[in-house]
Design a protein around this motif. Structure first.
Motif, PDB file in Angstrom:
ATOM      1  N   GLY A  30       0.800  -1.217   0.000  1.00 18.30           N
ATOM      2  CA  GLY A  30       0.000   0.000   0.000  1.00 18.30           C
ATOM      3  C   GLY A  30       0.831   1.264   0.000  1.00 18.30           C
ATOM      4  N   GLU A  31       0.176   2.361   0.335  1.00 20.64           N
ATOM      5  CA  GLU A  31       0.795   3.692   0.263  1.00 20.64           C
ATOM      6  C   GLU A  31       1.970   3.877   1.214  1.00 20.64           C
ATOM      7  N   GLU A  32       2.012   3.131   2.296  1.00 18.41           N
ATOM      8  CA  GLU A  32       3.126   3.267   3.240  1.00 18.41           C
ATOM      9  C   GLU A  32       4.429   2.789   2.636  1.00 18.41           C
ATOM     10  N   GLY A  33       4.337   1.816   1.747  1.00 17.79           N
ATOM     11  CA  GLY A  33       5.530   1.274   1.127  1.00 17.79           C
ATOM     12  C   GLY A  33       6.340   0.430   2.094  1.00 17.79           C
ATOM     13  N   LEU A  34       7.529   0.074   1.659  1.00 17.82           N
ATOM     14  CA  LEU A  34       8.418  -0.762   2.467  1.00 17.82           C
ATOM     15  C   LEU A  34       9.852  -0.256   2.367  1.00 17.82           C
ATOM     16  N   ARG A  35      10.603  -0.469   3.436  1.00 17.11           N
ATOM     17  CA  ARG A  35      12.026  -0.173   3.394  1.00 17.11           C
ATOM     18  C   ARG A  35      12.711  -1.231   2.534  1.00 17.11           C
ATOM     19  N   VAL A  36      13.850  -0.873   1.997  1.00 14.07           N
ATOM     20  CA  VAL A  36      14.608  -1.804   1.163  1.00 14.07           C
ATOM     21  C   VAL A  36      14.878  -3.091   1.944  1.00 14.07           C
ATOM     22  N   SER A  37      15.266  -2.963   3.195  1.00 19.11           N
ATOM     23  CA  SER A  37      15.572  -4.145   4.007  1.00 19.11           C
ATOM     24  C   SER A  37      14.339  -5.026   4.204  1.00 19.11           C
ATOM     25  N   ASP A  38      13.165  -4.425   4.310  1.00 18.01           N
ATOM     26  CA  ASP A  38      11.927  -5.200   4.462  1.00 18.01           C
ATOM     27  C   ASP A  38      11.621  -6.000   3.201  1.00 18.01           C
ATOM     28  N   ILE A  39      11.848  -5.385   2.050  1.00 17.27           N
ATOM     29  CA  ILE A  39      11.615  -6.083   0.779  1.00 17.27           C
ATOM     30  C   ILE A  39      12.541  -7.291   0.694  1.00 17.27           C
ATOM     31  N   GLY A  40      13.813  -7.077   1.012  1.00 20.87           N
ATOM     32  CA  GLY A  40      14.789  -8.158   0.976  1.00 20.87           C
ATOM     33  C   GLY A  40      14.421  -9.288   1.922  1.00 20.87           C
ATOM     34  N   ALA A  41      13.934  -8.939   3.111  1.00 24.77           N
ATOM     35  CA  ALA A  41      13.552  -9.951   4.087  1.00 24.77           C
ATOM     36  C   ALA A  41      12.345 -10.755   3.616  1.00 24.77           C
ATOM     37  N   HIS A  42      11.380 -10.080   3.037  1.00 24.94           N
ATOM     38  CA  HIS A  42      10.175 -10.761   2.544  1.00 24.94           C
ATOM     39  C   HIS A  42      10.483 -11.707   1.389  1.00 24.94           C
ATOM     40  N   LEU A  43      11.356 -11.274   0.500  1.00 27.42           N
ATOM     41  CA  LEU A  43      11.580 -12.021  -0.732  1.00 27.42           C
ATOM     42  C   LEU A  43      12.875 -12.823  -0.752  1.00 27.42           C
TER      43      LEU A  43
END
Length: 105
Positions: A30-43
């Motif tokens: 959503g609009e809040e987005g994600l930090r780069v580190s969060d994206i890396g952790a998720h994927l």
């Protein structure tokens, strides 16, 4: 640059499994987005590889980045996403006529 070229760039950027996964995750966030580190952790994507893929999505206009202190937040550019979807569906079901076709009879 023509609209078709920007749409082609966006579609090309989404034509890689990792970039498609990143974009879908950001849409989900959503609009809040994600930090780069969060994206890396998720994927489970290494930081250097993630930076490369995010750069391609930013260049295609599909991801917006905003620095907040030391963190970089990424969010889907919904306006660009809607533009690509509209481009793909704008002439849906209008029919196609072949130019210069003649009966083979």
């Amino acid at each position: 640059m023509t609209a078709t070229s920007s749409h082609a760039r966006a579609l090309a950027a989404l034509g890689h499994d990792a970039r498609l996964a990143i974009f879908r995750l950001l849409v989900k966030a959503g609009e809040e987005g994600l930090r780069v580190s969060d994206i890396g952790a998720h994927l489970g994507i290494a930081p250097s590889t993630l930076a490369h893929h995010l750069s391609a999505l930013v260049d295609a206009g599909l991801v917006l980045q905003e620095r907040q202190g030391r963190e970089v937040f990424n969010r889907a550019n919904y306006q660009q996403m809607q533009s690509v979807i509209s481009f793909l569906t704008s002439e849906c079901c209008e029919g196609v006529s072949l130019k210069g076709s003649e009966d083979a009879a």
